[in-house]
Enzyme design. Structure first.
Site, short mmCIF file in Angstrom:
data_model
loop_
_atom_site.label_atom_id
_atom_site.label_comp_id
_atom_site.label_asym_id
_atom_site.label_seq_id
_atom_site.Cartn_x
_atom_site.Cartn_y
_atom_site.Cartn_z
N HIS A 307 70.84 94.61 13.73
CA HIS A 307 70.61 93.24 12.92
C HIS A 307 72.57 93.46 12.21
O HIS A 307 73.30 93.55 12.47
CB HIS A 307 70.66 94.33 11.62
CG HIS A 307 69.64 93.04 10.90
ND1 HIS A 307 70.61 92.86 9.66
CD2 HIS A 307 68.84 93.05 10.56
CE1 HIS A 307 70.04 91.86 8.80
NE2 HIS A 307 68.38 91.67 9.14
N ASP A 364 61.68 93.51 12.83
CA ASP A 364 60.56 93.97 13.98
C ASP A 364 60.39 94.36 14.74
O ASP A 364 59.68 95.49 15.40
CB ASP A 364 61.53 92.27 14.50
CG ASP A 364 61.09 91.24 13.45
OD1 ASP A 364 62.76 91.14 13.58
OD2 ASP A 364 60.94 90.43 12.86
C1 SDX Z 1 65.87 89.24 12.03
O1 SDX Z 1 69.61 88.49 9.18
C2 SDX Z 1 68.76 88.67 8.23
O2 SDX Z 1 67.93 88.85 8.02
C3 SDX Z 1 67.05 88.37 9.50
C4 SDX Z 1 66.66 89.05 9.06
C5 SDX Z 1 65.75 88.83 8.57
O3 SDX Z 1 64.59 89.40 7.70
O4 SDX Z 1 65.76 87.34 8.18
O5 SDX Z 1 66.17 90.31 9.42
C6 SDX Z 1 65.40 89.38 10.72
O6 SDX Z 1 66.20 88.77 12.74
C7 SDX Z 1 66.16 90.59 12.44
C8 SDX Z 1 67.02 90.83 13.64
C9 SDX Z 1 65.86 90.29 15.13
N1 SDX Z 1 66.40 90.08 15.90
C10 SDX Z 1 66.45 91.31 17.14
O7 SDX Z 1 65.62 92.15 16.99
C11 SDX Z 1 66.41 91.28 18.33
C12 SDX Z 1 68.06 92.42 19.22
N2 SDX Z 1 69.04 92.49 18.63
C13 SDX Z 1 70.40 91.36 18.17
O8 SDX Z 1 70.85 90.37 19.23
C14 SDX Z 1 71.74 91.54 17.31
O9 SDX Z 1 71.34 92.81 17.14
C15 SDX Z 1 70.99 90.72 16.59
C16 SDX Z 1 70.59 89.34 17.10
C17 SDX Z 1 69.78 91.32 15.26
C18 SDX Z 1 72.55 90.91 15.61
O10 SDX Z 1 73.91 90.38 16.64
P1 SDX Z 1 75.24 90.65 15.92
O11 SDX Z 1 75.25 91.29 14.74
O12 SDX Z 1 75.66 88.88 16.14
O13 SDX Z 1 75.52 91.48 16.91
P2 SDX Z 1 75.96 91.34 18.35
O14 SDX Z 1 75.56 90.66 19.29
O15 SDX Z 1 77.90 91.00 17.58
O16 SDX Z 1 76.13 92.79 18.40
C19 SDX Z 1 77.14 93.64 18.40
C20 SDX Z 1 77.35 94.66 19.72
C21 SDX Z 1 77.04 94.06 20.94
O17 SDX Z 1 78.08 95.16 21.76
P3 SDX Z 1 79.63 94.80 21.99
O18 SDX Z 1 79.89 93.41 22.37
O19 SDX Z 1 80.51 95.08 21.05
O20 SDX Z 1 80.12 95.65 23.54
O21 SDX Z 1 76.24 95.27 19.72
C22 SDX Z 1 74.95 95.52 20.91
C23 SDX Z 1 76.17 93.61 21.46
O22 SDX Z 1 75.85 93.79 22.93
N3 SDX Z 1 74.42 94.80 20.72
C24 SDX Z 1 72.87 95.16 21.29
C25 SDX Z 1 72.16 94.88 20.47
N4 SDX Z 1 72.58 94.27 18.73
C26 SDX Z 1 73.78 94.11 18.91
N5 SDX Z 1 72.88 95.95 21.80
C27 SDX Z 1 71.87 96.42 22.78
N6 SDX Z 1 70.54 95.72 22.15
C28 SDX Z 1 70.56 95.82 20.87
N7 SDX Z 1 69.96 94.91 20.33
#
Ligand code: SDX
Length: 431
Positions: A307, A364
């Site tokens: 998140h 989710d």
């Molecule tokens: C919602 O914003 C809100 O409030 C949203 C929400 C709402 O109520 O409106 O809460 C609803 O959208 C919840 C999120 C639903 N999405 C997912 O479940 C999709 C999977 N999650 C990710 O794609 C990710 O965690 C996000 C998009 C939710 C957040 O992305 P960020 O904060 O931009 O995190 P990032 O991409 O900068 O990741 C930081 C690190 C990275 O690794 P490094 O580059 O540091 O090595 O964490 C890793 C990412 O690769 N990472 C994940 C991951 N999420 C982040 N690795 C594997 N699986 C994941 N799910």
């Protein structure tokens, strides 16, 4: 007196005012930065940038706190109804019994859509995703209420649109489902409450009335409340940005629905189940998918995990997980995906990759288990998120439009393209 911030650029020091929020969050007010220093700030994804001041929802990602108008989400999920929560978010306070009765009655009076709108469904290809239909239908509602789309709507206008949107969103979603399975539309029944009426329109047929199950209604009540608002998330920020051009509420919400559709946002609840299906088909090989999620070259992410704000547990995920367990137990449903999800969570939360990056189950991760138990089709999971988020989108649009400080949203950029050069006639261009 709030503190000041001193910004040193080269041999210049610029003093910038600061804002302090109710919960003591601090912000540097850079609204005059460019005129003072010629510089802008740079913050892709706006992770460090406040777009507005808001009194609707407070969340603390480090502490796993979420409050609607100051009330903890745990209490609202336990004690409130979705309509009461919608009223709280939109109008800023819990309604009196008289206000709630009047609000609820207005939903019964406005649940039907114009008969002409049924033709829209006939034009949609069956392969059309329900989120595309929902966005188009919500925007099209503006055509039936031309008196409500002029800039500068009155309080009464906004009250009318609130009811039209919140009440009709159920009907549009249920009709898109019926169309997708080739069944005739089931009209709303004015005597039914919000959620039972939705379930009736989704699952009744001309031959058989859907049997309203209180456990199912309560599980949906909790889900819709938990999805109702989440401050400046991607789709709500979209609604605010579109509304800042004085676009009407129907158009702004239609844009928010499109933003929510994305798999990184509201589309994740569908992606989680598709991910669990893939893992199950692959013999339940969880370790393989955990390793893929950790390998950035795999393009695979653990959907429903992580998140932008919550770097501790998502308080909503805890409640949804418990609600899923309770509903399946009460209904005697054995869903292998729930067991798989629990196992996936346990393994991930012991893995340093997820622990170091503070990746926990989000809203989710478990919600799809409940939708499956109710019989809602997979491609309608994001639509359920949209129904829940409707009050939050409306509340933020209303707060934005009523704020005299609101200006049209127009971020800046850092240009990285070509320096100035002349037009090149065709005969001088490379072949
Ligand atoms: C919602 O914003 C809100 O409030 C949203 C929400 C709402 O109520 O409106 O809460 C609803 O959208 C919840 C999120 C639903 N999405 C997912 O479940 C999709 C999977 N999650 C990710 O794609 C990710 O965690 C996000 C998009 C939710 C957040 O992305 P960020 O904060 O931009 O995190 P990032 O991409 O900068 O990741 C930081 C690190 C990275 O690794 P490094 O580059 O540091 O090595 O964490 C890793 C990412 O690769 N990472 C994940 C991951 N999420 C982040 N690795 C594997 N699986 C994941 N799910």
């Amino acid at each position: 007196m709030p503190e000041k911030a001193n910004l040193i650029i080269g041999d210049q020091t610029y003093e910038l005012p600061m804002l302090v929020g109710t919960e003591n969050e601090k912000a540097i007010d850079i609204s005059k930065l460019r005129s003072l220093s010629g510089c802008i700030t740079f913050d892709p994804g706006f992770g460090n940038t406040g777009a507005c001041q808001s009194a609707i929802t407070y969340l603390d990602g480090e502490k796993g706190i979420l409050r609607y108008r100051g009330i903890p989400i745990e209490q609202i999920a336990e004690k409130s109804t979705f309509l009461e929560t919608a009223y709280l978010l939109i109008y800023g306070h819990l309604p009196s019994q008289t206000q709630l009765t009047k609000f609820s009655q207005s939903f019964s009076d406005h649940a039907s859509i114009h008969e002409d709108m049924k033709n829209f469904f006939n034009g949609y290809p069956l392969s059309g995703h329900p989120m595309g239909i929902l966005s188009a239908m919500v925007c099209s509602l503006s055509g039936y209420y031309p008196e409500l789309v002029n800039p500068g709507p009155t309080k009464e206008d906004i009250d009318k649109i609130v009811v039209q949107l919140l009440s009709k969103v159920r009907t549009i979603c249920a009709f898109s489902y019926k169309k997708s399975i080739g069944e005739s539309f089931v009209y709303p029944r004015p005597e039914l409450q919000y959620i039972p009426n939705f379930l009736h329109m989704m699952f009744s047929t001309p031959k058989r009335e859907y049997n309203i199950d209180d456990d199912v209604v309560d599980a949906l009540r909790i889900l819709l409340i938990l999805h109702a608002d989440h401050e400046q998330n991607c789709s709500t920020s979209t609604v605010r940005l579109v509304g800042s051009s004085l676009a009407n509420l129907f158009a702004s919400i239609a844009a928010g629905i499109c933003a929510l559709w994305g798999p990184l946002h509201g589309g994740a609840n569908q992606e989680v189940i598709e991910m669990l299906q893939m893992i199950q088909k692959d013999g339940g090989n969880i370790a393989k998918y955990i390793n893929m999620a950790k390998d950035h070259n795999s393009n695979f992410r653990l959907m429903g995990f992580g998140h932008r704000v919550y770097k501790n547990f998502d308080p909503r995920a805890k409640i949804i997980k418990e609600t899923a367990h309770n509903l399946l137990k009460k209904k005697g449903i054995k869903d292998p995906f729930l067991d798989l999800a629990v196992k996936l969570e346990e393994i991930a939360l012991k893995d340093s990759y997820f622990v170091e990056r503070k990746l926990y189950p989000n809203v989710d991760f478990y919600s799809g288990i409940i939708y499956r138990a109710i019989g809602i089709p997979l491609n309608m999971f994001p639509v359920m998120f949209a129904i829940g988020r409707m009050p939050g989108w409306i509340a933020h649009w209303k707060e934005m439009i009523e704020d005299p400080a609101t200006k049209i949203g127009r971020p800046r950029q850092i240009y990285t393209g070509e320096l100035r050069h002349d037009y090149i006639p065709m005969d001088q261009r490379p072949k």
